[in-house]
Write a protein that holds these residues in place. Structure first.
Motif, PDB file in Angstrom:
ATOM      1  N   LEU A  31       0.812  -1.221   0.000  1.00  0.00           N
ATOM      2  CA  LEU A  31       0.000   0.000   0.000  1.00  0.00           C
ATOM      3  C   LEU A  31       0.848   1.274   0.000  1.00  0.00           C
ATOM      4  O   LEU A  31       0.299   2.367  -0.153  1.00  0.00           O
ATOM      5  N   ARG A  32       2.150   1.123   0.179  1.00  0.00           N
ATOM      6  CA  ARG A  32       3.006   2.303   0.209  1.00  0.00           C
ATOM      7  C   ARG A  32       2.925   3.032  -1.124  1.00  0.00           C
ATOM      8  O   ARG A  32       3.131   2.426  -2.181  1.00  0.00           O
ATOM      9  N   PRO A  48      -8.115   1.884  -3.874  1.00  0.00           N
ATOM     10  CA  PRO A  48      -8.181   0.508  -3.339  1.00  0.00           C
ATOM     11  C   PRO A  48      -8.236  -0.511  -4.475  1.00  0.00           C
ATOM     12  O   PRO A  48      -9.190  -0.557  -5.234  1.00  0.00           O
ATOM     13  N   ASN A  49      -7.210  -1.291  -4.634  1.00  0.00           N
ATOM     14  CA  ASN A  49      -7.190  -2.336  -5.659  1.00  0.00           C
ATOM     15  C   ASN A  49      -6.523  -3.602  -5.137  1.00  0.00           C
ATOM     16  O   ASN A  49      -6.054  -4.422  -5.904  1.00  0.00           O
ATOM     17  N   VAL A  50      -6.456  -3.729  -3.809  1.00  0.00           N
ATOM     18  CA  VAL A  50      -5.809  -4.876  -3.181  1.00  0.00           C
ATOM     19  C   VAL A  50      -6.866  -5.711  -2.470  1.00  0.00           C
ATOM     20  O   VAL A  50      -7.668  -5.192  -1.690  1.00  0.00           O
ATOM     21  N   ILE A  51      -6.868  -7.018  -2.765  1.00  0.00           N
ATOM     22  CA  ILE A  51      -7.734  -7.961  -2.050  1.00  0.00           C
ATOM     23  C   ILE A  51      -6.838  -8.774  -1.128  1.00  0.00           C
ATOM     24  O   ILE A  51      -5.937  -9.462  -1.576  1.00  0.00           O
ATOM     25  N   VAL A  52      -7.095  -8.667   0.174  1.00  0.00           N
ATOM     26  CA  VAL A  52      -6.200  -9.220   1.183  1.00  0.00           C
ATOM     27  C   VAL A  52      -6.616 -10.625   1.585  1.00  0.00           C
ATOM     28  O   VAL A  52      -7.790 -10.875   1.852  1.00  0.00           O
ATOM     29  N   HIS A  53      -5.638 -11.533   1.604  1.00  0.00           N
ATOM     30  CA  HIS A  53      -5.887 -12.866   2.126  1.00  0.00           C
ATOM     31  C   HIS A  53      -5.949 -12.779   3.641  1.00  0.00           C
ATOM     32  O   HIS A  53      -5.016 -12.323   4.295  1.00  0.00           O
ATOM     33  N   MET A  54      -7.071 -13.216   4.216  1.00  0.00           N
ATOM     34  CA  MET A  54      -7.280 -13.094   5.661  1.00  0.00           C
ATOM     35  C   MET A  54      -6.520 -14.196   6.386  1.00  0.00           C
ATOM     36  O   MET A  54      -6.862 -15.379   6.294  1.00  0.00           O
ATOM     37  N   ALA A  55      -5.476 -13.782   7.094  1.00  0.00           N
ATOM     38  CA  ALA A  55      -4.582 -14.722   7.772  1.00  0.00           C
ATOM     39  C   ALA A  55      -5.181 -15.185   9.095  1.00  0.00           C
ATOM     40  O   ALA A  55      -6.161 -14.637   9.587  1.00  0.00           O
ATOM     41  N   GLY A  56      -4.540 -16.210   9.651  1.00  0.00           N
ATOM     42  CA  GLY A  56      -4.957 -16.708  10.955  1.00  0.00           C
ATOM     43  C   GLY A  56      -5.235 -18.194  11.008  1.00  0.00           C
ATOM     44  O   GLY A  56      -5.434 -18.754  12.091  1.00  0.00           O
ATOM     45  N   GLY A  57      -5.261 -18.842   9.855  1.00  0.00           N
ATOM     46  CA  GLY A  57      -5.463 -20.285   9.837  1.00  0.00           C
ATOM     47  C   GLY A  57      -6.770 -20.708  10.486  1.00  0.00           C
ATOM     48  O   GLY A  57      -7.800 -20.061  10.313  1.00  0.00           O
ATOM     49  N   LEU A  88      -5.218   0.611   7.486  1.00  0.00           N
ATOM     50  CA  LEU A  88      -4.846  -0.286   6.386  1.00  0.00           C
ATOM     51  C   LEU A  88      -6.071  -0.621   5.545  1.00  0.00           C
ATOM     52  O   LEU A  88      -5.991  -0.757   4.320  1.00  0.00           O
ATOM     53  N   ASN A  89      -7.207  -0.755   6.193  1.00  0.00           N
ATOM     54  CA  ASN A  89      -8.436  -1.123   5.491  1.00  0.00           C
ATOM     55  C   ASN A  89      -8.874  -0.079   4.467  1.00  0.00           C
ATOM     56  O   ASN A  89      -9.604  -0.387   3.524  1.00  0.00           O
ATOM     57  N   ASP A  90      -8.419   1.176   4.625  1.00  0.00           N
ATOM     58  CA  ASP A  90      -8.788   2.230   3.675  1.00  0.00           C
ATOM     59  C   ASP A  90      -8.212   1.964   2.283  1.00  0.00           C
ATOM     60  O   ASP A  90      -8.768   2.431   1.283  1.00  0.00           O
ATOM     61  N   GLY A  91      -7.103   1.252   2.206  1.00  0.00           N
ATOM     62  CA  GLY A  91      -6.484   0.976   0.917  1.00  0.00           C
ATOM     63  C   GLY A  91      -6.803  -0.394   0.367  1.00  0.00           C
ATOM     64  O   GLY A  91      -6.173  -0.857  -0.577  1.00  0.00           O
ATOM     65  N   ILE A  92      -7.811  -1.050   0.958  1.00  0.00           N
ATOM     66  CA  ILE A  92      -8.146  -2.425   0.588  1.00  0.00           C
ATOM     67  C   ILE A  92      -9.480  -2.468  -0.154  1.00  0.00           C
ATOM     68  O   ILE A  92     -10.441  -1.815   0.243  1.00  0.00           O
ATOM     69  N   LEU A  93      -9.523  -3.244  -1.234  1.00  0.00           N
ATOM     70  CA  LEU A  93     -10.756  -3.435  -1.984  1.00  0.00           C
ATOM     71  C   LEU A  93     -11.644  -4.503  -1.353  1.00  0.00           C
ATOM     72  O   LEU A  93     -12.865  -4.409  -1.385  1.00  0.00           O
ATOM     73  N   GLY A  94     -11.018  -5.536  -0.798  1.00  0.00           N
ATOM     74  CA  GLY A  94     -11.814  -6.609  -0.224  1.00  0.00           C
ATOM     75  C   GLY A  94     -10.962  -7.666   0.448  1.00  0.00           C
ATOM     76  O   GLY A  94      -9.760  -7.484   0.669  1.00  0.00           O
ATOM     77  N   TYR A  95     -11.595  -8.796   0.752  1.00  0.00           N
ATOM     78  CA  TYR A  95     -10.961  -9.847   1.542  1.00  0.00           C
ATOM     79  C   TYR A  95     -11.167 -11.195   0.831  1.00  0.00           C
ATOM     80  O   TYR A  95     -12.229 -11.461   0.290  1.00  0.00           O
ATOM     81  N   VAL A  96     -10.122 -12.029   0.884  1.00  0.00           N
ATOM     82  CA  VAL A  96     -10.197 -13.328   0.221  1.00  0.00           C
ATOM     83  C   VAL A  96      -9.898 -14.433   1.232  1.00  0.00           C
ATOM     84  O   VAL A  96      -9.054 -14.280   2.113  1.00  0.00           O
ATOM     85  N   PHE A  97     -10.622 -15.551   1.076  1.00  0.00           N
ATOM     86  CA  PHE A  97     -10.443 -16.726   1.930  1.00  0.00           C
ATOM     87  C   PHE A  97     -10.157 -17.921   1.030  1.00  0.00           C
ATOM     88  O   PHE A  97     -10.935 -18.226   0.126  1.00  0.00           O
ATOM     89  N   ASP A  98      -9.052 -18.598   1.279  1.00  0.00           N
ATOM     90  CA  ASP A  98      -8.697 -19.802   0.517  1.00  0.00           C
ATOM     91  C   ASP A  98      -9.002 -21.014   1.387  1.00  0.00           C
ATOM     92  O   ASP A  98      -8.427 -21.169   2.473  1.00  0.00           O
ATOM     93  N   LEU A  99      -9.895 -21.870   0.921  1.00  0.00           N
ATOM     94  CA  LEU A  99     -10.363 -22.986   1.744  1.00  0.00           C
ATOM     95  C   LEU A  99      -9.407 -24.171   1.771  1.00  0.00           C
ATOM     96  O   LEU A  99      -9.529 -25.034   2.643  1.00  0.00           O
ATOM     97  N   VAL A 100      -8.436 -24.230   0.843  1.00  0.00           N
ATOM     98  CA  VAL A 100      -7.546 -25.394   0.801  1.00  0.00           C
ATOM     99  C   VAL A 100      -6.715 -25.512   2.085  1.00  0.00           C
ATOM    100  O   VAL A 100      -6.713 -26.567   2.733  1.00  0.00           O
ATOM    101  N   PRO A 101      -5.989 -24.472   2.513  1.00  0.00           N
ATOM    102  CA  PRO A 101      -5.247 -24.613   3.774  1.00  0.00           C
ATOM    103  C   PRO A 101      -6.167 -24.771   4.984  1.00  0.00           C
ATOM    104  O   PRO A 101      -5.799 -25.431   5.963  1.00  0.00           O
ATOM    105  N   LEU A 102      -7.369 -24.190   4.905  1.00  0.00           N
ATOM    106  CA  LEU A 102      -8.313 -24.354   6.014  1.00  0.00           C
ATOM    107  C   LEU A 102      -8.767 -25.805   6.136  1.00  0.00           C
ATOM    108  O   LEU A 102      -8.887 -26.348   7.231  1.00  0.00           O
ATOM    109  N   ARG A 103      -9.048 -26.434   4.990  1.00  0.00           N
ATOM    110  CA  ARG A 103      -9.448 -27.850   5.029  1.00  0.00           C
ATOM    111  C   ARG A 103      -8.339 -28.694   5.651  1.00  0.00           C
ATOM    112  O   ARG A 103      -8.601 -29.603   6.443  1.00  0.00           O
TER     113      ARG A 103
END
Length: 386
Positions: A31-32, A48-57, A88-103
């Motif tokens: 975002l810099r 805002p053109n960044v879609i953030v992968h939501m961490a935390g497992g 940080l959220n001001d520069g973010i377009l949205g949030y993404v969740f990948d189910l493969v590592p979660l599974r």
């Protein structure tokens, strides 16, 4: 992308904390603002053109902590570096969740003993039922989204079936999904055949699984060798439909004649083309033949068909939600869909078995394997006779 460990779960508290810190640090770097096009005295306003992968497992506290990092006010060096962003959220377009590592994480936490390969993870094929997997996902996604605004885009990758898609929309408010599972269905010879909202016209006597309809047809199965019907019962084909809006427009169900003629010799150089017209659809029997003869066109036709069915599925969802009582009707239609269609994906399991048998017959050593299989059958018959 987030810092996701490549080592098998579970992860230590220190490793999880480092993962969150690195993910946030990388986001700050992304975002810099760039100096290009910014003159002295002017402020750079990031689009805002960044879609953030939501961490935390698979940890609810870790997911909540990362989400709060995005929402909290910037200070000190980061505030100056990302100015005029306040969060940080001001520069973010949205949030993404990948189910493969979660599974993978949830599978380990639930101590499932069977070995799951990459294809199983792609399709959600574990010993835990689809409904149980979704029940595990919901609190994790809610923990990530609770501190954040609902106006941002929500994207989920690697869903395994339409049942998951509908429940993520109903319970989480997810906006976007990838189409990977529909393409994988085509790889193993499954022609999708379902619609939302469910209609009685989708009844197919060959499309049953334990009292529920399959979401598609396993065209590797020999039952389709002489089935000359179109790929999907839920939709008409272009040649027989009076209104093309009710037909599946894919090139497998509604192929069209070319509008121009390519001359291959002087003999046909004067051939005339009267114009584009819809041709009869490719049949299940024809696709069954192509799959068993290893024709690449079989997967091409199935991918076009499956993506079209999925597109119609999402169009149906948008149509229901756009109505005046859309939310209430959507909940009702989801319940009806779950009641009518098999969520165990029985047709996928059967297709993988037959796909593996046909793939095994390819290439070097094919004749030897077929001869060995024939000998086993002959020996088994002899034993029975004795």
């Amino acid at each position: 992308m987030s810092d996701i460990p490549f080592t098998p779960p579970p992860y230590s508290q220190k490793r999880t904390t480092k993962s969150l810190e690195r993910s946030a640090a990388w986001l700050v770097d992304i975002l810099r603002p760039s100096d290009n096009g910014v003159h002295e005295g002017e402020e750079h306003v990031a689009q805002p053109n960044v879609i953030v992968h939501m961490a935390g497992g698979a940890s609810i506290p870790a997911r909540k902590a990362f989400a709060e990092t995005l929402a909290e006010a910037l200070y000190a060096k980061e505030a100056e570096l990302l100015k005029p962003l306040k969060h940080l959220n001001d520069g973010i377009l949205g949030y993404v969740f990948d189910l493969v590592p979660l599974r993978l994480s949830l599978k380990t936490e639930n101590t499932i003993s069977d070995v799951v390969g990459d294809d199983d993870l792609d399709q959600g094929n574990t010993t835990r039922p689809i409904r149980a997997q979704i029940a595990d996902f919901i609190p994790l996604l809610k923990a990530s989204l609770a501190p954040l605004p609902e106006s941002k885009v929500r994207l989920v990758n690697s869903t395994s079936c339409p049942h998951e898609v509908l429940q993520f929309i109903r319970d989480i408010g997810v906006d976007l999904f990838d189409a990977h599972w529909a393409q994988r269905a085509a790889d193993i010879g499954v022609a999708l055949d379902f619609k939302f909202p469910f209609g009685e016209e989708s009844l197919d006597t060959l499309q049953q699984a334990h009292g529920k309809r399959d979401i598609g047809h396993n065209l590797y199965d020999t039952r389709y060798a002489l089935d000359f019907s179109r790929l999907a019962s839920c939709f008409l084909d272009g040649a027989s439909a009076t209104d093309l809006a009710t037909a599946c427009p894919c090139a497998a169900c509604s192929p069209s004649a070319p509008t121009s003629h390519i001359s291959h010799s002087l003999l046909d150089s004067f051939a005339k083309v009267e114009g584009s017209r819809i041709l009869p659809p490719y049949t299940r029997a024809y696709l069954h033949h192509l799959l068993h003869t290893h024709e690449m066109s079989s997967h091409t036709l199935l991918v076009m068909h499956n993506i079209t069915v999925l597109d119609a599925f999402f169009a149906g969802i948008r149509s229901v939600l756009s109505q005046e009582n859309g939310k209430e009707r959507f909940v009702t239609e989801v319940a009806r869909f779950e009641k009518e269609y098999d969520e165990k994906l029985t047709v996928f399991d059967q297709a993988r078995v037959l796909w593996a048998e046909v793939e095994r017959a390819r290439g070097k050593g094919r004749l030897a394997r077929e001869k060995a299989k024939q000998n086993e059958t002959t020996l088994g018959t002899a034993v029975e006779l004795e």
